[in-house]
Design a protein around this motif. Structure first.
Motif, PDB file in Angstrom:
ATOM      1  N   VAL A  28       0.860  -1.170   0.000  1.00  0.00           N
ATOM      2  CA  VAL A  28       0.000   0.000   0.000  1.00  0.00           C
ATOM      3  C   VAL A  28       0.899   1.222   0.000  1.00  0.00           C
ATOM      4  O   VAL A  28       1.724   1.397   0.895  1.00  0.00           O
ATOM      5  N   VAL A  29       0.776   2.030  -1.018  1.00  0.00           N
ATOM      6  CA  VAL A  29       1.583   3.238  -1.130  1.00  0.00           C
ATOM      7  C   VAL A  29       0.698   4.401  -0.707  1.00  0.00           C
ATOM      8  O   VAL A  29      -0.374   4.604  -1.269  1.00  0.00           O
ATOM      9  N   PRO A  30       1.147   5.162   0.276  1.00  0.00           N
ATOM     10  CA  PRO A  30       0.336   6.320   0.664  1.00  0.00           C
ATOM     11  C   PRO A  30       0.291   7.337  -0.467  1.00  0.00           C
ATOM     12  O   PRO A  30       1.196   7.414  -1.292  1.00  0.00           O
ATOM     13  N   THR A  31      -0.757   8.092  -0.484  1.00  0.00           N
ATOM     14  CA  THR A  31      -0.895   9.108  -1.531  1.00  0.00           C
ATOM     15  C   THR A  31      -0.821  10.486  -0.912  1.00  0.00           C
ATOM     16  O   THR A  31      -1.196  10.709   0.243  1.00  0.00           O
ATOM     17  N   ARG A  32      -0.325  11.408  -1.715  1.00  0.00           N
ATOM     18  CA  ARG A  32      -0.236  12.801  -1.283  1.00  0.00           C
ATOM     19  C   ARG A  32      -1.599  13.464  -1.489  1.00  0.00           C
ATOM     20  O   ARG A  32      -2.473  12.899  -2.146  1.00  0.00           O
ATOM     21  N   PRO A  33      -1.759  14.683  -0.955  1.00  0.00           N
ATOM     22  CA  PRO A  33      -3.054  15.363  -1.138  1.00  0.00           C
ATOM     23  C   PRO A  33      -3.389  15.630  -2.606  1.00  0.00           C
ATOM     24  O   PRO A  33      -4.557  15.714  -2.962  1.00  0.00           O
ATOM     25  N   ASP A  34      -2.356  15.719  -3.458  1.00  0.00           N
ATOM     26  CA  ASP A  34      -2.647  15.973  -4.871  1.00  0.00           C
ATOM     27  C   ASP A  34      -2.936  14.688  -5.647  1.00  0.00           C
ATOM     28  O   ASP A  34      -3.146  14.728  -6.858  1.00  0.00           O
ATOM     29  N   GLY A  35      -2.943  13.529  -4.966  1.00  0.00           N
ATOM     30  CA  GLY A  35      -3.318  12.285  -5.611  1.00  0.00           C
ATOM     31  C   GLY A  35      -2.158  11.443  -6.096  1.00  0.00           C
ATOM     32  O   GLY A  35      -2.341  10.280  -6.430  1.00  0.00           O
ATOM     33  N   TRP A  36      -0.979  11.978  -6.151  1.00  0.00           N
ATOM     34  CA  TRP A  36       0.184  11.216  -6.614  1.00  0.00           C
ATOM     35  C   TRP A  36       0.720  10.339  -5.486  1.00  0.00           C
ATOM     36  O   TRP A  36       0.555  10.658  -4.311  1.00  0.00           O
ATOM     37  N   PRO A  37       1.415   9.236  -5.821  1.00  0.00           N
ATOM     38  CA  PRO A  37       1.955   8.380  -4.750  1.00  0.00           C
ATOM     39  C   PRO A  37       3.046   9.098  -3.969  1.00  0.00           C
ATOM     40  O   PRO A  37       3.842   9.850  -4.530  1.00  0.00           O
ATOM     41  N   ASP A  38       3.081   8.884  -2.678  1.00  0.00           N
ATOM     42  CA  ASP A  38       4.059   9.516  -1.794  1.00  0.00           C
ATOM     43  C   ASP A  38       5.147   8.495  -1.484  1.00  0.00           C
ATOM     44  O   ASP A  38       5.145   7.868  -0.433  1.00  0.00           O
ATOM     45  N   TRP A  39       6.082   8.310  -2.423  1.00  0.00           N
ATOM     46  CA  TRP A  39       7.127   7.297  -2.284  1.00  0.00           C
ATOM     47  C   TRP A  39       8.101   7.628  -1.169  1.00  0.00           C
ATOM     48  O   TRP A  39       8.631   6.743  -0.514  1.00  0.00           O
ATOM     49  N   LEU A  40       8.396   8.885  -0.956  1.00  0.00           N
ATOM     50  CA  LEU A  40       9.420   9.273   0.000  1.00  0.00           C
ATOM     51  C   LEU A  40       8.869   9.717   1.344  1.00  0.00           C
ATOM     52  O   LEU A  40       9.629   9.980   2.264  1.00  0.00           O
ATOM     53  N   GLY A  41       7.562   9.841   1.458  1.00  0.00           N
ATOM     54  CA  GLY A  41       6.966  10.239   2.724  1.00  0.00           C
ATOM     55  C   GLY A  41       7.149  11.720   3.014  1.00  0.00           C
ATOM     56  O   GLY A  41       7.204  12.118   4.166  1.00  0.00           O
ATOM     57  N   ARG A  42       7.279  12.530   1.994  1.00  0.00           N
ATOM     58  CA  ARG A  42       7.448  13.972   2.193  1.00  0.00           C
ATOM     59  C   ARG A  42       6.195  14.706   1.751  1.00  0.00           C
ATOM     60  O   ARG A  42       5.461  14.245   0.896  1.00  0.00           O
TER      61      ARG A  42
END
Length: 161
Positions: A28-42
């Motif tokens: 499960v890859v978290p997503t950023r608020p803009d919808g893109w995957p948050d690979w680095l957790g930033r």
């Protein structure tokens, strides 16, 4: 089928049914608020922060360029050159190519890793060497060219700065 054969077949079927399925991890890859995957957790950078960082970087670069220009003018290396004229009388293009190759090799040896410039036409070759010891290196190159040129009728001129 015999009883022992039937029992073996049932054992194999039972083992196949009892074996757990192969493990497949669920990613499960978290997503950023803009919808893109948050690979680095930033979190994404705001445009105000981006502008501030770019402004700081350009100011630092401009300051660095000014210092580099000032130091470059103060420590400007000498630049000397030598011009060889008289290649037009050669009839054999292979001989001209060998002479140019010998001149290039002599230039590399004389330059010794210094910055050089090279300009060639059908009649003339100009070679420049930069550095604090450029005059001495041009003198070495001229001696080597005199050995190569011998009786070819070249005109060798120096421009020592």
């Amino acid at each position: 089928m015999s009883d022992s054969g039937a029992a073996d077949a049932e054992d194999e079927a039972g083992e196949a049914a009892a074996a757990p399925p192969p493990f497949e991890p669920v990613r499960v890859v978290p997503t950023r608020p803009d919808g893109w995957p948050d690979w680095l957790g930033r979190r994404p950078i705001s445009s105000v922060d981006r502008d501030r960082i770019l402004k700081d970087l350009t100011a630092d670069q401009e300051e660095l360029d000014a210092v580099k220009r000032r130091d470059g003018l103060r420590l400007a290396p000498l630049f000397s050159s030598v011009t060889i004229e008289g290649f037009g009388g050669q009839g054999d293009p292979r001989k001209v190519a060998r002479l140019r190759a010998a001149i290039n090799a002599a230039c590399r040896v004389a330059a010794g890793g210094r910055r050089t410039s090279y300009h060639a036409t059908g009649e003339r070759i100009t070679i420049g060497i930069a550095g604090p010891d450029a005059r001495e290196r041009i003198a070495v190159l001229r001696r080597q060219l005199a050995k190569i040129g011998g009786s070819r009728g070249w005109t060798i001129t120096e421009d020592l700065n």
